[in-house]
Each structure stands twice: as structure tokens, then as C-alpha cells.
Design a protein around this motif. Structure first.
Motif, PDB file in Angstrom:
ATOM      1  N   ASN A  87       2.533   6.471   2.556  1.00 51.81           N
ATOM      2  CA  ASN A  87       2.054   7.668   3.251  1.00 51.81           C
ATOM      3  C   ASN A  87       0.766   7.399   4.026  1.00 51.81           C
ATOM      4  O   ASN A  87       0.395   8.191   4.903  1.00 51.81           O
ATOM      5  CB  ASN A  87       1.815   8.801   2.249  1.00 51.81           C
ATOM      6  N   LEU A  88       0.078   6.313   3.712  1.00 54.41           N
ATOM      7  CA  LEU A  88      -1.152   5.985   4.425  1.00 54.41           C
ATOM      8  C   LEU A  88      -0.841   5.349   5.773  1.00 54.41           C
ATOM      9  O   LEU A  88       0.204   4.735   5.951  1.00 54.41           O
ATOM     10  CB  LEU A  88      -2.001   5.021   3.580  1.00 54.41           C
ATOM     11  N   PRO A  89      -1.725   5.518   6.749  1.00 54.05           N
ATOM     12  CA  PRO A  89      -1.481   4.899   8.059  1.00 54.05           C
ATOM     13  C   PRO A  89      -1.530   3.379   7.961  1.00 54.05           C
ATOM     14  O   PRO A  89      -2.218   2.820   7.095  1.00 54.05           O
ATOM     15  CB  PRO A  89      -2.630   5.439   8.926  1.00 54.05           C
ATOM     16  N   HIS A 106      -6.765  -7.701   4.287  1.00 57.00           N
ATOM     17  CA  HIS A 106      -6.808  -7.203   5.661  1.00 57.00           C
ATOM     18  C   HIS A 106      -6.603  -8.404   6.589  1.00 57.00           C
ATOM     19  O   HIS A 106      -7.465  -9.288   6.694  1.00 57.00           O
ATOM     20  CB  HIS A 106      -8.146  -6.520   5.969  1.00 57.00           C
ATOM     21  N   GLY A 114      -2.774  -5.003   4.266  1.00 55.81           N
ATOM     22  CA  GLY A 114      -2.659  -3.777   3.471  1.00 55.81           C
ATOM     23  C   GLY A 114      -2.170  -4.019   2.059  1.00 55.81           C
ATOM     24  O   GLY A 114      -2.275  -3.116   1.209  1.00 55.81           O
ATOM     25  N   GLN A 174       0.830  -1.190   0.000  1.00 54.84           N
ATOM     26  CA  GLN A 174       0.000   0.000   0.000  1.00 54.84           C
ATOM     27  C   GLN A 174       0.874   1.254   0.000  1.00 54.84           C
ATOM     28  O   GLN A 174       2.095   1.180   0.165  1.00 54.84           O
ATOM     29  CB  GLN A 174      -0.912   0.019   1.220  1.00 54.84           C
ATOM     30  N   ASN A 175       0.254   2.382  -0.189  1.00 54.92           N
ATOM     31  CA  ASN A 175       0.963   3.658  -0.198  1.00 54.92           C
ATOM     32  C   ASN A 175       1.631   3.875   1.159  1.00 54.92           C
ATOM     33  O   ASN A 175       0.979   3.816   2.199  1.00 54.92           O
ATOM     34  CB  ASN A 175      -0.026   4.792  -0.486  1.00 54.92           C
ATOM     35  N   ARG A 219      -7.838  -5.999  -1.718  1.00 61.84           N
ATOM     36  CA  ARG A 219      -6.885  -5.498  -0.715  1.00 61.84           C
ATOM     37  C   ARG A 219      -7.007  -6.356   0.543  1.00 61.84           C
ATOM     38  O   ARG A 219      -8.087  -6.460   1.139  1.00 61.84           O
ATOM     39  CB  ARG A 219      -7.153  -4.031  -0.390  1.00 61.84           C
TER      40      ARG A 219
END
Length: 345
Positions: free
Chosen positions: A128-130, A215, A197, A125-126, A213
Motif C-alpha cells: 500500500n506504500l508508494p 534503498h 524498498g 515493503q507494504n 531497509r
């Protein structure tokens, strides 16, 4: 100053020295020195030494010797070190200033990479994302919940992706886009949580049913909790066993066991009561039998004879004690008379 012939021109040095001193004073912005202080006699060596000393330089002459004595210089100046004494030197071991490199940052972001499998590809995942959230870890957790699976994902594909985290004991796949995976050990769950993620894509397809995606989260399974309880009970048993062994080691030794009453044992005990070396042990057994209530109508005669034997033995011991005490008194009296005679003489 040296001329073309190589001869030192001493007369030109005092004339050009004020300009050199003024230029040095202008270049030292941190040293507040007024240029008017340089208006002095060029022939006075003490004045030049004081001016150079105020600039932090060693007052030397042409041959390299000191112009004036140390009493005129700045106190604490060491010419051999070319530095001011009394100033704390910089520690070269301070991080960031000397030999020691600055400490690394406390938190380093984990950079996830693309994971390639035979049947699918996992894209991180990015950054920058939490990070994905997880629930509180249950005790003894070996099972994870995996949601967000592609609709076309099969159990074999899930096995292929998550067997990289460790040995899988069971996979329970739902008809919807999630499943539960149980691992052999607890530390393998942490590796599976790392995949939370990631975007999973089957092959090179762009269909929505082939992408999802992931989880990954902790799952509360009854099997895991039961095994955890069994381990806790086993550890408690081991701890109790260890404490018992420690208590047994520190406990004082128990007295010797006393045999049960029987006619044969009573006959042997009657013989021991007559032996001086075994009387103490025998009398202990006799008292224990009486306290246990072994005396009845059938065994009364035997107990009566043993008590009489013990009583006669005690009377004999008391008579021997009285005899020894009398002999001791006579010996004391003889010793006293003999000592009195010696002292008299």
C-alpha cells in the motif's frame, strides 16, 4: 385445451385466452399495453391476431398456422426467425457481451515476494506504500547506489544478494551503511533497482544492527560515462564510415590517373601522339603536364617537339575532314542530278 378423452376442446380456448393474455401483459412491465384493449369479441380471429401481434407474439391458431395474412401483422416480422427484423443484432464479438472476454486492466500491481538467501532474508515493503523514488538515470549507467544496509552487512553478503541481478565487476563499500555496485551490463541495473524498498535481515537475528531497509538508486560514475562516450564515438565513426562507403558507391568513377613527367614517359608519349588510336589519350596527358607546370628550360625541346607533332596531327585531321566534306558535296550533287533525271523521265 385437451379434455380427458384426448379430444381438443376448441370452444374453451376463446374463453380462457383473455385471462392468459392479461397475465402476459401484466408480466411485461416494459410494454405499455392497456388491459382494456382485450375487451373484444372472442369469435373475431382478426382481433386476436392484432392483440397477439402487439405483444410481439406470432398470431397462430391451434394447428400452428397463422390466423391472418402478413398485411395485418407488424411490418418486418419474420415468422421463420421468430424475431423482429430491422433491429440491429448484438455483435457477439463485443468485449464483455459475447465470446470475447473483457480486456484486462491496464495497470497490474507487481506483487513482490520474500527472497531467501543463505546469509539473509529480504522482506518486501507494504504494497500500500508508494514505490521508492529514484533519480534520473544517467547515460550508460552500470553502477547503483545501495543505502540502508545493516551495520553488520559484509561485502560477501552484499555480493550474495546482488549477484542474482547479474555479473558484478566491483563493489565499493563505505564504512557507513551504503555501498556502490558496478555491474557488467546496463540491463542488470534494472534488476537491482527492483530490490529497492526491501527490508534486509541477517539470519534470524532481531538486533537493529542486523536489519535495514534497502534503498537502491542510480549512481553517476565516471567509468560508466566514459564507456558510454566511447560507445557513442565508435557508433559515430561507424556511421561516418557507412556514409562514406555510400557516397563512394554513388560517386561517378574518377578519370584514370595521369603519370608524372619523365624523359622516358615523354618519349613514349611522343610515339602515342603519332598513333590515331591513342592520340586522344596522349593529348590529354600532354595538356595535364603543361597545366602542372612540367615545362622548364630542360624539357622545353621535348615539349616543343610533342606540340609540333600534335599540331601536325591536327592539321592532317583537318585536311582529311575537308576532303571528306568535299566528297560529300560531290556525292550530294551527283545524287541530285540522278534524282532529277529519274523524275524527268
Amino acid at each position: 385445451m385437451v379434455d380427458a378423452g384426448g379430444v381438443e376442446n376448441i370452444t374453451q380456448l376463446p374463453q380462457e385466452l383473455p385471462q392468459m393474455m392479461a397475465a402476459a401483459a401484466d408480466g411485461l412491465g416494459s410494454i405499455a399495453i392497456d388491459t382494456t384493449q382485450l375487451n373484444m369479441s372472442v369469435t373475431d380471429p382478426t382481433a386476436w391476431a392484432t392483440a397477439m401481434n402487439n405483444l410481439g407474439m406470432v398470431p397462430v391458431g391451434l394447428p400452428g398456422q397463422q390466423l391472418v395474412s402478413d398485411s395485418i401483422c407488424v411490418p418486418g416480422f419474420d415468422p421463420s426467425l421468430n424475431m423482429m427484423t430491422g433491429i440491429t443484432p448484438i455483435n457477439p464479438m463485443i468485449p464483455g457481451l459475447g465470446l470475447v472476454p473483457p480486456p484486462p486492466p491496464t495497470e497490474v500491481a507487481v506483487v513482490k515476494e520474500i527472497i531467501h538467501c543463505k546469509s539473509c532474508t529480504l522482506f518486501p515493503q507494504n504494497p500500500n506504500l508508494p514505490p521508492p523514488s529514484t533519480r534520473e538515470r544517467p547515460p550508460g549507467c552500470k553502477t547503483v547506489f545501495v543505502g540502508g544496509l545493516p551495520e553488520n552487512a559484509t561485502e560477501e553478503i552484499i555480493q550474495e544478494v546482488f549477484e542474482q541481478c547479474g555479473d558484478i565487476t566491483a563493489i565499493r563499500k563505505s564504512k557507513k551503511n551504503f555501498c556502490h555496485i558496478r555491474f557488467a551490463e546496463e540491463f542488470m541495473v534494472d534488476k537491482a533497482i527492483y530490490l529497492s524498498g526491501y527490508r534486509m535481515r541477517l539470519g534470524s537475528s532481531t538486533d537493529k544492527k542486523d536489519s535495514g531497509r534497502l534503498h537502491v538508486d542510480f549512481a553517476q560514475a565516471r567509468d560508466d560515462f566514459y564507456e558510454w562516450e566511447c560507445k557513442q564515438r565508435m557508433r559515430a565513426r561507424e556511421e561516418r564510415h557507412r556514409r562514406k562507403l555510400e557516397e563512394d558507391r554513388l560517386r561517378p568513377p574518377s578519370p584514370p590517373a595521369i603519370m608524372h613527367y619523365s624523359e622516358h614517359e615523354a618519349a613514349l608519349l611522343a610515339e602515342k601522339l603519332k598513333d590515331d588510336s591513342k592520340f586522344s589519350e596522349a593529348i590529354t596527358v600532354l595538356l595535364s603536364w603543361i597545366e602542372r607546370g612540367e615545362v622548364n628550360r630542360r624539357s622545353a625541346n621535348q615539349f616543343y617537339s610533342m606540340v609540333q607533332s600534335a599540331n601536325s596531327h591536327v592539321r592532317r585531321l583537318m585536311n582529311e575532314k575537308a576532303t571528306h566534306e568535299q566528297e560529300m558535296e560531290e556525292a550530294k550533287e551527283n545524287f541530285k542530278n540522278a534524282l532529277t533525271g529519274i523524275l524527268t523521265q
